[in-house]
Design a protein around this motif. Structure first.
Motif, PDB file in Angstrom:
ATOM      1  N   SER A 163       0.536  -0.927  -0.705  1.00 22.21           N
ATOM      2  CA  SER A 163      -0.372   0.161  -0.201  1.00 22.21           C
ATOM      3  C   SER A 163       1.204   1.819   0.142  1.00 22.21           C
ATOM      4  O   SER A 163       0.264   2.660  -0.202  1.00 22.21           O
ATOM      5  N   SER A 164       2.114   0.466   0.394  1.00 23.96           N
ATOM      6  CA  SER A 164       3.463   2.082   0.140  1.00 23.96           C
ATOM      7  C   SER A 164       3.221   2.916  -0.795  1.00 23.96           C
ATOM      8  O   SER A 164       3.084   2.295  -2.016  1.00 23.96           O
ATOM      9  N   PRO A 165       3.303   3.459  -1.363  1.00 26.48           N
ATOM     10  CA  PRO A 165       3.863   4.538  -2.697  1.00 26.48           C
ATOM     11  C   PRO A 165       4.961   4.717  -3.031  1.00 26.48           C
ATOM     12  O   PRO A 165       5.191   4.571  -3.938  1.00 26.48           O
ATOM     13  N   ASP A 166       5.569   4.408  -1.750  1.00 24.90           N
ATOM     14  CA  ASP A 166       7.039   4.508  -1.812  1.00 24.90           C
ATOM     15  C   ASP A 166       8.174   2.880  -2.677  1.00 24.90           C
ATOM     16  O   ASP A 166       7.436   2.016  -2.028  1.00 24.90           O
ATOM     17  N   LEU A 167       8.976   3.061  -3.179  1.00 26.46           N
ATOM     18  CA  LEU A 167      10.015   1.807  -3.560  1.00 26.46           C
ATOM     19  C   LEU A 167       9.755   1.480  -2.869  1.00 26.46           C
ATOM     20  O   LEU A 167      11.007   1.756  -2.090  1.00 26.46           O
ATOM     21  N   VAL A 168      10.030  -0.153  -2.508  1.00 31.43           N
ATOM     22  CA  VAL A 168      10.840  -1.417  -1.504  1.00 31.43           C
ATOM     23  C   VAL A 168      11.210  -2.255  -1.837  1.00 31.43           C
ATOM     24  O   VAL A 168      10.206  -3.087  -2.998  1.00 31.43           O
ATOM     25  N   PHE A 169      12.544  -2.795  -2.262  1.00 37.52           N
ATOM     26  CA  PHE A 169      13.171  -4.319  -2.385  1.00 37.52           C
ATOM     27  C   PHE A 169      14.473  -4.276  -1.604  1.00 37.52           C
ATOM     28  O   PHE A 169      14.691  -3.688  -0.803  1.00 37.52           O
ATOM     29  N   LEU A 259      21.764  -6.091   0.430  1.00 42.58           N
ATOM     30  CA  LEU A 259      20.667  -4.743   0.841  1.00 42.58           C
ATOM     31  C   LEU A 259      19.078  -4.296   0.812  1.00 42.58           C
ATOM     32  O   LEU A 259      19.015  -5.039  -0.571  1.00 42.58           O
ATOM     33  N   VAL A 260      18.619  -3.442   1.616  1.00 43.47           N
ATOM     34  CA  VAL A 260      17.219  -3.319   0.903  1.00 43.47           C
ATOM     35  C   VAL A 260      17.434  -1.562   0.304  1.00 43.47           C
ATOM     36  O   VAL A 260      17.829  -0.722   1.140  1.00 43.47           O
ATOM     37  N   GLY A 261      16.708  -1.444  -0.242  1.00 42.58           N
ATOM     38  CA  GLY A 261      15.972  -0.271  -1.154  1.00 42.58           C
ATOM     39  C   GLY A 261      15.036   0.573  -0.979  1.00 42.58           C
ATOM     40  O   GLY A 261      13.709  -0.605  -0.910  1.00 42.58           O
ATOM     41  N   PHE A 262      14.938   1.797  -0.938  1.00 39.40           N
ATOM     42  CA  PHE A 262      13.879   3.319  -0.879  1.00 39.40           C
ATOM     43  C   PHE A 262      13.936   3.241  -1.607  1.00 39.40           C
ATOM     44  O   PHE A 262      14.727   4.291  -1.790  1.00 39.40           O
ATOM     45  N   GLY A 263      12.746   4.054  -2.569  1.00 40.66           N
ATOM     46  CA  GLY A 263      12.657   5.153  -3.159  1.00 40.66           C
ATOM     47  C   GLY A 263      11.312   5.972  -3.041  1.00 40.66           C
ATOM     48  O   GLY A 263      10.092   5.564  -2.892  1.00 40.66           O
ATOM     49  N   ARG A 264      10.942   6.743  -3.259  1.00 38.45           N
ATOM     50  CA  ARG A 264      10.030   7.937  -2.796  1.00 38.45           C
ATOM     51  C   ARG A 264       9.987   8.917  -3.996  1.00 38.45           C
ATOM     52  O   ARG A 264      11.118   9.541  -4.193  1.00 38.45           O
ATOM     53  N   ASP A 265       9.158   9.272  -4.577  1.00 37.14           N
ATOM     54  CA  ASP A 265       8.843  10.258  -5.926  1.00 37.14           C
ATOM     55  C   ASP A 265       8.207  11.187  -5.490  1.00 37.14           C
ATOM     56  O   ASP A 265       8.294  12.303  -4.287  1.00 37.14           O
ATOM     57  N   ILE A 266       9.657  12.058  -5.886  1.00 33.14           N
ATOM     58  CA  ILE A 266       9.941  13.460  -5.254  1.00 33.14           C
ATOM     59  C   ILE A 266      10.001  14.336  -6.755  1.00 33.14           C
ATOM     60  O   ILE A 266      10.503  15.470  -6.218  1.00 33.14           O
ATOM     61  N   THR A 267       9.365  13.987  -7.913  1.00 34.79           N
ATOM     62  CA  THR A 267       8.574  14.974  -8.833  1.00 34.79           C
ATOM     63  C   THR A 267       8.456  16.033  -8.494  1.00 34.79           C
ATOM     64  O   THR A 267       8.707  17.010  -9.091  1.00 34.79           O
ATOM     65  N   GLU A 268       7.358  16.105  -7.816  1.00 39.20           N
ATOM     66  CA  GLU A 268       6.729  17.270  -7.454  1.00 39.20           C
ATOM     67  C   GLU A 268       7.398  18.085  -5.972  1.00 39.20           C
ATOM     68  O   GLU A 268       7.697  19.387  -6.806  1.00 39.20           O
ATOM     69  N   HIS A 269       8.033  17.351  -5.231  1.00 37.33           N
ATOM     70  CA  HIS A 269       9.245  18.702  -5.028  1.00 37.33           C
ATOM     71  C   HIS A 269      10.695  18.866  -5.980  1.00 37.33           C
ATOM     72  O   HIS A 269      10.499  19.842  -5.824  1.00 37.33           O
ATOM     73  N   LYS A 270      10.734  18.084  -7.026  1.00 38.03           N
ATOM     74  CA  LYS A 270      11.399  18.772  -7.279  1.00 38.03           C
ATOM     75  C   LYS A 270      10.644  19.793  -8.808  1.00 38.03           C
ATOM     76  O   LYS A 270      11.982  20.628  -9.214  1.00 38.03           O
ATOM     77  N   GLN A 271      10.022  19.894  -9.394  1.00 32.85           N
ATOM     78  CA  GLN A 271       9.778  20.609  -9.954  1.00 32.85           C
ATOM     79  C   GLN A 271       8.881  21.923  -9.169  1.00 32.85           C
ATOM     80  O   GLN A 271       9.141  23.069  -9.054  1.00 32.85           O
ATOM     81  N   TYR A 272       9.283  21.383  -7.617  1.00 33.93           N
ATOM     82  CA  TYR A 272       8.749  22.971  -6.881  1.00 33.93           C
ATOM     83  C   TYR A 272       9.840  23.502  -6.780  1.00 33.93           C
ATOM     84  O   TYR A 272       9.884  24.769  -6.162  1.00 33.93           O
ATOM     85  N   GLN A 273      11.034  22.352  -6.329  1.00 34.98           N
ATOM     86  CA  GLN A 273      12.006  23.185  -6.239  1.00 34.98           C
ATOM     87  C   GLN A 273      13.216  23.914  -7.701  1.00 34.98           C
ATOM     88  O   GLN A 273      12.973  25.184  -7.349  1.00 34.98           O
ATOM     89  N   ASP A 274      12.469  23.407  -8.628  1.00 37.23           N
ATOM     90  CA  ASP A 274      12.741  24.394  -9.495  1.00 37.23           C
ATOM     91  C   ASP A 274      11.953  24.999 -10.078  1.00 37.23           C
ATOM     92  O   ASP A 274      12.351  26.714 -10.664  1.00 37.23           O
ATOM     93  N   GLU A 275      10.670  25.728  -9.659  1.00 31.09           N
ATOM     94  CA  GLU A 275      10.223  26.697  -9.856  1.00 31.09           C
ATOM     95  C   GLU A 275      10.428  27.651  -8.662  1.00 31.09           C
ATOM     96  O   GLU A 275      10.821  28.544  -8.893  1.00 31.09           O
ATOM     97  N   LEU A 276      11.042  27.113  -7.588  1.00 31.56           N
ATOM     98  CA  LEU A 276      11.513  27.990  -6.349  1.00 31.56           C
ATOM     99  C   LEU A 276      12.855  28.918  -6.971  1.00 31.56           C
ATOM    100  O   LEU A 276      12.963  29.867  -6.547  1.00 31.56           O
ATOM    101  N   GLU A 277      13.341  28.070  -8.270  1.00 27.27           N
ATOM    102  CA  GLU A 277      14.822  28.490  -8.580  1.00 27.27           C
ATOM    103  C   GLU A 277      14.358  29.217  -9.559  1.00 27.27           C
ATOM    104  O   GLU A 277      14.668  30.508 -10.150  1.00 27.27           O
TER     105      GLU A 277
END
Length: 783
Positions: A163-169, A259-277
């Motif tokens: 149910s988590s939106p983050d990648l787990v593997f 190893l355990v890997g986690f991945g969080r979608d930061i696309t919106e954050h990147k877009q927001y960061q780009d907008e801030l820049e």
């Protein structure tokens, strides 16, 4: 009865002892004696006389009775003896039987004890067996329950991961996927069963797989978690940016499993960061543009009013013109504050040192402030104590801005009385002096509890709303003073005025250089032929008027193409280039001219209202000097003298300097500390601080993101203590502010303070390392 038994036993013992013959004789004698006695006694009693016949009869009776008595007694004795022997034998046998019975009884008791022990052991063993069976049964029940709970937890964990939106593997050390959640299945467009057992090369594009494998190897080599960003393509062609976090995991005995890997979608954050820049760039562009556009008419007001002040005027006209000129200068300083505010927000505030005429700066300041106090009917008193050096190395623009801000504030809050401007000069080190400026007014004063608050950004003392202002002037002034390595503080009493004290250190140029510079500036410049590249007609009018007044000829070009078409190396002695033009920038023109005429090019000087750029940027394009707008006749004359009379421009290392060690480091503390414990201990403390700081900042930034005021205060306190322990003065002061939520405008400034800590601590730490290395070298040299 017992007595008779005793006598009988004595009798038997006696017969046995004397023998049967002697016993018979003795018995016969006893019987005869008894018979004689009895016969005689009876006869005597009956007849009164005892005869011999009676005695003889008694003897014969005894002799007759004796055998029978002896036989009887002997038989009795024999029987008794036989009985006694049998009895003895029986007693002996009974004794033997008794002993045997006792032995048997003992053996029986032993057997019974052994049997009881065996029974007890059996009972215990049975109890233990029952207990073990019970424990095994309980363990089985517990295991079954644990298995059930584990299955439930596994199902819950699987449900949670899916149910988590983050990648787990999970991947093993052979880079094979062991498991993953539904988010990764969705991202890859594959089922979990199709992913498990494959390596990244089997599920990702080759280039991306290589990048992922390199990150995995980094995790395994360092045995440390890593975080990085990676753009993943979805099956439908969309791309999303994920913040990947990969950590090693180990078995209970310490063996690394993978190893355990986690991945969080930061696309919106990147877009927001780009907008801030982009917003930051847009804001910078806006400030640059608005500064340029506003300074264009301001340039005309300042320049023409300055020229008109040198023409014949009546008193009223001069008063009005002074007011116009003062207002234009004040507006220019406001522009400087706004631009510096943007630089502070972007951590771009630099100090550009150059040679300045301190006496002329104070004279100009006195002239302008006199105009300002006259409009309010106040007095102005300049008090100079000590020999004010003529030429010093400092940022003249910043120094003028600092003093003007404090002076204008003093006039603003003073209705009666006046202003006293004091200057004290005292020698410091070789070729250096301490400058102390005291600006005292008779105004409304500041309450004691508000005296430190006035230096906070956007803060205004309650009850002063009738005063015009935004609350940035003193904050920017404090930033400028501290960046120049100085200090500013206030002493005030409500209703009795205020006194602002500014202390700075400056380098004094040697007298020989001062005399030479004065002689050079005193020389009369030859008439110059100047090409002025400017797109605003008003600016052309002002600049042309000033240059003509100095005796120079001016040709104007309003576009870059026109300037390139007009320019000929032998025709012009100087080119003044505006940076912002309709068709190209002044940098483009400079680069083109340098390419066309690499050896015959006259000096290029930039004219700009955009003071945001680093001064070294102009030098990179071959420009020998920069003149800010609005044009000031003094700056123009000074630049021309530097270029054509012989005053050398400062080297690039002198143009831009960072905050000096005096502001970055607590030098008195460091000198005492290293003097006591030595440089090696100091280096160890620095290394420990460098290792601890990233974790401190990580927690501090997370608290800031969560708006956890208590967390910010606690972590800032740790940083303050750690920085103070190794003499990092600037970081200590920033952390002190960050840990004090009661400060005015704390909420508005906390982001800037924390950003400053993050941006400055490594540079300050390197500065400290260099200082320690210098101390160590000096110590070794002295030894």
């Amino acid at each position: 009865m017992r007595q008779i038994k005793t006598w009988v036993q004595l009798y038997v013992d006696w017969i046995t002892r004397i023998g049967i013959i002697r016993f018979s004789l003795l018995l016969a004698f006893c019987i005869i004696s008894i018979a004689v006695v009895i016969q005689g006694t009876i006869t005597l009693l009956l007849r009164g006389v005892v005869d011999v016949v009676d005695l003889v009869r008694s003897v014969f009776f005894g002799l007759l009775v004796t055998p029978w008595a002896a036989y009887f007694l002997t038989a009795v004795i024999d029987e008794l003896e036989d009985s006694r022997r049998r009895l003895t034998d029986m007693v002996h046998k009974l004794q033997i039987m008794r002993e045997r019975d006792q032995a048997l009884n003992q053996r029986l008791q032993s057997n019974i004890s052994q049997l009881n022990n065996q029974i007890e052991e059996t009972r215990r063993a049975e109890a233990a067996r029952l207990r073990v069976l019970s424990e095994l049964e309980a363990e089985a029940i517990q295991r079954e329950k644990a298995q059930k709970e584990l299955e439930e937890q596994s199902a819950l964990l699987r449900s949670f991961l899916d149910s988590s939106p983050d990648l787990v593997f999970y991947r093993n050390e052979r880079e094979e996927f062991l498991s993953c959640n539904r988010a990764l299945e969705t991202l890859l467009g594959r089922s979990r069963d199709d992913i498990i057992g494959r390596t990244p090369y089997g599920v990702y594009e080759p280039q991306m797989a290589e990048q992922i494998i390199s990150r995995d190897r980094e995790v395994f080599e360092k045995n440390q978690p890593i975080t990085y960003e990676l753009w993943f393509p979805y099956p439908d062609g969309r791309r999303a940016c994920f913040e990947m976090r990969q950590v090693p995991f180990f078995a209970a005995h310490g063996e690394r499993l993978g190893l355990v890997g986690f991945g969080r979608d930061i696309t919106e954050h990147k877009q927001y960061q780009d907008e801030l820049e982009k917003a930051s760039r847009d804001k910078t562009t806006f400030i640059s543009t608005i500064s340029h556009e506003l300074r264009t008419p301001l340039n005309g007001v300042v320049g023409l009013s300055h020229i008109l002040l040198d023409t014949p005027l009546n008193d009223l006209q001069r008063q009005y013109l002074n007011t116009i000129h003062l207002s234009a200068v004040t507006l220019g300083n406001i522009f400087n504050d706004i631009i510096d505010l943007d630089k502070i927000e972007r951590r771009k505030l630099k100090i550009a040192r150059s040679k300045i005429d301190l006496r002329q700066l104070l004279a100009d300041l006195q002239t302008l402030s006199s105009l300002m106090v006259e409009a309010k009917g106040l007095y102005l008193h300049f008090d100079i104590d000590g020999d004010v050096p003529h030429w010093i190395m400092a940022d003249g623009t910043r120094l003028r801005q600092i003093l003007w801000n404090v002076l204008s504030n003093a006039v603003k809050f003073t209705a009666e009385g006046g202003i006293t401007f004091g200057v004290q000069v005292s020698p410091s080190e070789e070729n250096k002096v301490y400058l102390r400026f005291d600006i005292e007014d008779t105004g409304i004063g500041i309450p004691e509890h508000e005296q430190q608050n006035i230096f906070a950004m956007y803060y205004q003392v309650p009850g002063t709303k009738r005063a015009v202002g935004t609350g940035i002037g003193l904050a920017i002034t404090k930033q400028l003073v501290e960046t120049m390595g100085g200090s500013i503080h206030v002493d005030s009493e409500l209703g009795h005025g205020s006194c602002f004290t500014i202390e700075l250190e400056a380098t004094v140029l040697p007298d020989s250089q001062n005399d030479e510079a004065e002689a050079m500036l005193a020389q009369e410049l030859p008439p110059l032929r100047i090409l002025l590249v400017e797109d605003i007609a008003l600016n052309i009018t002002v600049a042309t008027a000033m240059l003509n007044k100095l005796g120079h000829q001016v040709d104007a070009a309003m576009t870059g193409r026109e300037a390139l078409a007009k320019f000929q190396p032998e025709r012009y002695d100087l080119v003044l280039l505006d940076i912002q033009l309709p068709d190209m920038t002044g940098f483009d023109i400079a680069d083109e001219l340098r390419q066309r005429y690499p050896e015959k090019l006259p000096p290029l000087v930039a004219l700009t209202a955009n003071l945001i750029n680093d001064p070294s940027q102009y030098q990179q394009h071959g420009m020998q000097a920069v003149i800010g707008k609005p044009l000031a006749l003094g700056n123009l004359r000074k630049t021309l003298n530097e270029l054509f009379v012989g005053c050398a421009l400062p080297s690039e290392s002198e143009v831009v300097v960072e905050a000096p060690n005096k502001y970055v480091l607590d030098l008195p503390f460091l000198e005492d500390f290293t003097g006591v414990v030595g440089c090696d201990v100091m280096v160890s403390a620095i290394d420990l601080f460098a290792q601890s700081m990233p974790e401190y900042l990580k927690i501090l930034n997370s608290a800031l993101t969560a708006r956890d005021k208590q967390g910010i205060v606690e972590e800032a306190h740790k940083i303050k203590s750690a920085a103070g322990a190794i003499g990092l003065k600037r970081i200590h002061q920033l952390a002190q502010q960050a840990q004090s939520p009661d400060l005015p405008a704390w909420q508005e400034n906390i982001n800037d303070w924390i950003d400053s800590i993050c941006a400055e601590y490594q540079g300050d730490l390197e500065c400290l390392r260099q200082w320690v290395q210098q101390q160590r070298t000096e110590t070794q040299t002295a030894q």
